[in-house]
Design a protein around this motif. Structure first.
Motif, PDB file in Angstrom:
ATOM      1  N   ASP A  42      33.937  70.773  76.193  1.00 42.66           N
ATOM      2  CA  ASP A  42      34.755  70.014  75.248  1.00 42.66           C
ATOM      3  C   ASP A  42      36.061  69.533  75.893  1.00 42.66           C
ATOM      4  OD1 ASP A  42      32.948  70.207  73.210  1.00 42.66           O
ATOM      5  OD2 ASP A  42      33.903  71.928  72.244  1.00 42.66           O
ATOM      6  N   ILE A  43      36.685  70.380  76.722  1.00 43.86           N
ATOM      7  CA  ILE A  43      37.909  69.972  77.411  1.00 43.86           C
ATOM      8  C   ILE A  43      37.592  68.876  78.424  1.00 43.86           C
ATOM      9  CG2 ILE A  43      39.736  70.712  78.988  1.00 43.86           C
ATOM     10  CD1 ILE A  43      39.585  73.474  77.655  1.00 43.86           C
ATOM     11  N   GLY A  44      36.553  69.083  79.222  1.00 46.55           N
ATOM     12  CA  GLY A  44      36.192  68.104  80.228  1.00 46.55           C
ATOM     13  C   GLY A  44      35.825  66.755  79.638  1.00 46.55           C
ATOM     14  N   ALA A  45      35.223  66.776  78.453  1.00 44.72           N
ATOM     15  CA  ALA A  45      34.829  65.536  77.801  1.00 44.72           C
ATOM     16  C   ALA A  45      35.974  64.891  77.037  1.00 44.72           C
ATOM     17  CB  ALA A  45      33.660  65.800  76.860  1.00 44.72           C
ATOM     18  N   GLU A  81      45.626  74.835  72.349  1.00 43.73           N
ATOM     19  CA  GLU A  81      47.019  74.844  71.916  1.00 43.73           C
ATOM     20  C   GLU A  81      47.940  74.990  73.123  1.00 43.73           C
ATOM     21  OE1 GLU A  81      50.032  77.371  68.972  1.00 43.73           O
ATOM     22  OE2 GLU A  81      47.885  77.852  69.060  1.00 43.73           O
ATOM     23  N   GLY A  82      48.954  74.155  73.208  1.00 44.84           N
ATOM     24  CA  GLY A  82      49.903  74.189  74.313  1.00 44.84           C
ATOM     25  C   GLY A  82      49.611  73.200  75.414  1.00 44.84           C
ATOM     26  N   MET A  83      48.432  72.581  75.381  1.00 46.58           N
ATOM     27  CA  MET A  83      48.065  71.601  76.386  1.00 46.58           C
ATOM     28  C   MET A  83      48.670  70.247  76.005  1.00 46.58           C
ATOM     29  SD  MET A  83      44.222  70.838  77.864  1.00 46.58           S
ATOM     30  CE  MET A  83      43.989  72.394  78.735  1.00 46.58           C
ATOM     31  N   THR A  84      49.552  69.725  76.859  1.00 49.71           N
ATOM     32  CA  THR A  84      50.244  68.459  76.592  1.00 49.71           C
ATOM     33  C   THR A  84      49.928  67.487  77.721  1.00 49.71           C
ATOM     34  OG1 THR A  84      52.040  69.709  75.546  1.00 49.71           O
ATOM     35  CG2 THR A  84      52.482  67.405  76.089  1.00 49.71           C
ATOM     36  N   PRO A  85      48.880  66.699  77.598  1.00 51.40           N
ATOM     37  CA  PRO A  85      48.457  65.842  78.711  1.00 51.40           C
ATOM     38  C   PRO A  85      49.419  64.694  78.969  1.00 51.40           C
ATOM     39  CG  PRO A  85      47.091  65.443  76.777  1.00 51.40           C
ATOM     40  CD  PRO A  85      47.954  66.616  76.451  1.00 51.40           C
ATOM     41  N   VAL A  86      49.669  64.444  80.246  1.00 51.79           N
ATOM     42  CA  VAL A  86      50.498  63.312  80.652  1.00 51.79           C
ATOM     43  C   VAL A  86      49.851  62.624  81.850  1.00 51.79           C
ATOM     44  CG1 VAL A  86      52.664  64.320  79.833  1.00 51.79           C
ATOM     45  CG2 VAL A  86      51.956  64.698  82.203  1.00 51.79           C
ATOM     46  N   ARG A  96      43.315  57.103  85.732  1.00 50.37           N
ATOM     47  CA  ARG A  96      42.177  57.673  85.007  1.00 50.37           C
ATOM     48  C   ARG A  96      42.269  59.192  84.903  1.00 50.37           C
ATOM     49  NH1 ARG A  96      39.677  55.906  89.865  1.00 50.37           N
ATOM     50  NH2 ARG A  96      39.207  57.613  91.285  1.00 50.37           N
ATOM     51  N   GLY A  97      43.434  59.730  85.277  1.00 51.95           N
ATOM     52  CA  GLY A  97      43.590  61.180  85.249  1.00 51.95           C
ATOM     53  C   GLY A  97      44.780  61.601  84.417  1.00 51.95           C
ATOM     54  N   LEU A  98      44.719  62.808  83.907  1.00 54.39           N
ATOM     55  CA  LEU A  98      45.804  63.363  83.109  1.00 54.39           C
ATOM     56  C   LEU A  98      46.118  64.778  83.568  1.00 54.39           C
ATOM     57  CD1 LEU A  98      44.689  62.263  79.509  1.00 54.39           C
ATOM     58  CD2 LEU A  98      46.418  61.173  80.956  1.00 54.39           C
ATOM     59  N   LEU A  99      47.403  65.060  83.759  1.00 54.52           N
ATOM     60  CA  LEU A  99      47.855  66.417  84.016  1.00 54.52           C
ATOM     61  C   LEU A  99      47.877  67.150  82.683  1.00 54.52           C
ATOM     62  CD1 LEU A  99      49.001  68.311  86.236  1.00 54.52           C
ATOM     63  CD2 LEU A  99      51.276  67.531  85.551  1.00 54.52           C
ATOM     64  N   LEU A 100      47.041  68.193  82.554  1.00 54.55           N
ATOM     65  CA  LEU A 100      46.857  68.850  81.254  1.00 54.55           C
ATOM     66  C   LEU A 100      47.895  69.937  81.004  1.00 54.55           C
ATOM     67  CD1 LEU A 100      42.955  69.194  81.232  1.00 54.55           C
ATOM     68  CD2 LEU A 100      44.361  67.408  80.160  1.00 54.55           C
ATOM     69  N   TRP A 101      48.009  70.861  81.934  1.00 53.60           N
ATOM     70  CA  TRP A 101      48.967  71.956  81.852  1.00 53.60           C
ATOM     71  C   TRP A 101      48.891  72.733  83.151  1.00 53.60           C
ATOM     72  CZ3 TRP A 101      46.819  75.727  77.474  1.00 53.60           C
ATOM     73  CH2 TRP A 101      45.571  76.204  77.843  1.00 53.60           C
TER      74      TRP A 101
END
Length: 486
Positions: free
Chosen positions: A58-61, A67-72, A92-97
């Motif tokens: 689910d995270i990969g998709a 909770e606490g994951m703030t993607p940038v 195409r990428g996001l820094l999750l945490w």
């Protein structure tokens, strides 16, 4: 998600001003989702359990955020094929945490293939199964070869169609690194934000990733930081050369500030030795050919030096830059002595190394099998080396010179062989092996990927049950065309 409730999380990159990033939610992958692989060893090191694969998927998709994951999406710039590009960033990428492992080590999670961001330009923000498998494989291969590298935590695929040269399917992986800060972050700060931003970024990077330097006064801290970056970069590239690795896209935005091998695209490990080998078929001028990688590392450090001029005066920068050649040469010659089984230094060793490279180049000798065969001379004799040559006389003349050099060594042949076997890998990630795994995964069979990963974990061991993975590539598998398309 309860699954991640016991993890200590960080968001250290968000300590930087928001000019360095944009808040972006991942665009969920469409269609059926399949968890292709979970890196259980890495997960264990990070204090994670791989017992709930549906949550990984689910995270990969992009369908769920704990909770606490703030993607940038990170903003940076850089030099691409020598030309400055101000429009770069996580397209195409996001820094999750960031999560802290039981050993106190903090690692970034970066979701690659997460959809469009403000920095996508004309891209669709997706990665495809082919490129994600290649990155997953190479991060592991480099790690187990002892070369600093980013790694991947898990990989998912979907049935969502994506157009590249042909229609492929979308996929995503979570890449893990101690930091995703690149040379290009500093170039962005210097060219677009000003001296205060450069200092803020440098202080942040030193605090979190070079803490031993933090107590130094400014006039010492920033030069010491730059020198350490230069040394790490030079050592990593020396290791690339030693194992025959070609990166393919050594743009400055693909250079890690901590010296990791970063952003795997059209890479290759050498088969038949070609000093001028170009693994990226879009690199028409050969800027990133194998024999130019050390020079390009130096040029990228020059780009970084230019970005640091507000912190370090020009005379000091020039002094710092001299560390690159010194560090690279020392690291490269030391590594090649190890590959040749030479424990004692000799003034003629560099000449022997360069003559060896010239011979391998002229006769198109397989790089990995040559040095592995050399490693087993005491136990298996010269045949594994001689049989690589059409002209056996060339091999015999070189072996005579080599044996003469060995006569000045004090170690027993048995000790030398044991050390050389742990320096010269038997198994490398040849492109044709990766391609076979990709084809199987595209057909829904993930077992070949798992099998190859197991082999790559022990590159220096004999592994007789996996002997086929050490074979010379078939004709179709040599000098494969690999592009930046992902």
């Amino acid at each position: 998600m309860a699954y991640f409730s016991n993890i200590t999380t960080r968001q250290r990159y968000l300590e930087l001003p928001d000019t360095f990033y944009s808040h972006v939610h991942p665009t969920p992958l469409r269609g059926d989702i399949r968890l292709v692989h979970v890196n259980k060893e890495l997960a264990h090191d990070m204090g994670l359990s791989a017992a709930a694969p549906e949550e990984w998927a689910d995270i990969g998709a992009g369908r769920a955020l704990p909770e606490g994951m703030t993607p940038v999406a990170m903003k940076y710039t850089g030099h691409q094929f020598g030309m400055y590009n101000p429009d770069l960033g996580d397209g195409r990428g996001l820094l999750l945490w960031e999560t802290e492992g039981p050993d106190g080590r903090v690692r970034d999670w970066h979701l690659k293939g997460a959809g469009q961001t403000p920095y996508s330009r004309f891209g669709d923000g997706r990665a495809v199964l082919r490129s994600t498998i290649r990155e997953y494989l190479c991060g592991e291969a480099m790690h187990y070869l002892g070369i600093p590298s980013t790694r991947s935590l898990f990989l998912v695929s979907s049935t969502e169609p994506v157009r590249r040269e042909t229609i492929e399917t979308a996929a995503a992986l979570v890449r893990v690194a101690d930091t995703h800060i690149r040379f290009g972050h500093f170039e962005y700060a210097a060219h677009h934000l000003g001296p205060d931003a450069v200092k803020t970024l440098a202080d942040h990077t030193i605090h979190h990733h070079f803490p031993d330097l933090e107590a130094l006064p400014d006039n010492e801290r920033y030069p010491a930081f730059f020198v350490e970056v230069i040394r790490r970069t030079a050592r990593t590239i020396a290791r690339w050369q030693g194992v025959g690795f070609c990166h393919g896209v050594m743009n400055s935005d693909n250079m890690s500030i901590i010296g990791d091998t970063f952003d795997y695209g059209p890479y290759a490990f050498l088969d038949d030795f070609d000093a001028r080998y170009i693994c990226n078929h879009t690199d028409q001028g050969g800027r990133y050919a194998y024999n130019r990688q050390p020079e390009i590392g130096f040029i990228n450090c020059q780009f970084l030096a230019h970005a640091l001029t507000s912190l370090i005066n020009e005379d000091e920068l020039r002094r710092c830059m001299r560390e690159y050649e010194t560090t690279y040469n020392e690291a490269f010659v030391s590594l090649m002595r190890q590959k040749l089984g030479l424990a004692q230094a000799d003034n003629n060793d560099l000449s022997l190394v360069m003559d060896t490279f010239s011979m391998l180049h002229e006769h198109s000798i397989d790089y990995t099998r040559f040095f592995r065969g050399l490693s087993t001379l005491p136990s298996r004799g010269p045949a594994p080396v001689r049989d690589l040559f059409t002209d056996r006389q060339v091999a015999d003349e070189w072996l005579d010179r080599y044996q003469n050099r060995l006569s000045s060594e004090n170690r027993s042949p048995e000790d030398r062989e044991a050390d050389m076997r742990q320096t010269n890998p038997k198994y490398i990630l040849r492109n044709y092996l990766a391609q076979k795994v990709i084809k199987a995964a595209q057909a829904g069979d993930d077992q070949p990927l798992a099998d190859l990963l197991e082999v790559l974990k022990r590159p220096f061991d004999e592994q007789p049950e996996f002997e086929d993975y050490a074979a010379l590539p078939p004709d179709w598998g040599k000098h494969m065309d690999i592009s930046c398309s992902s």
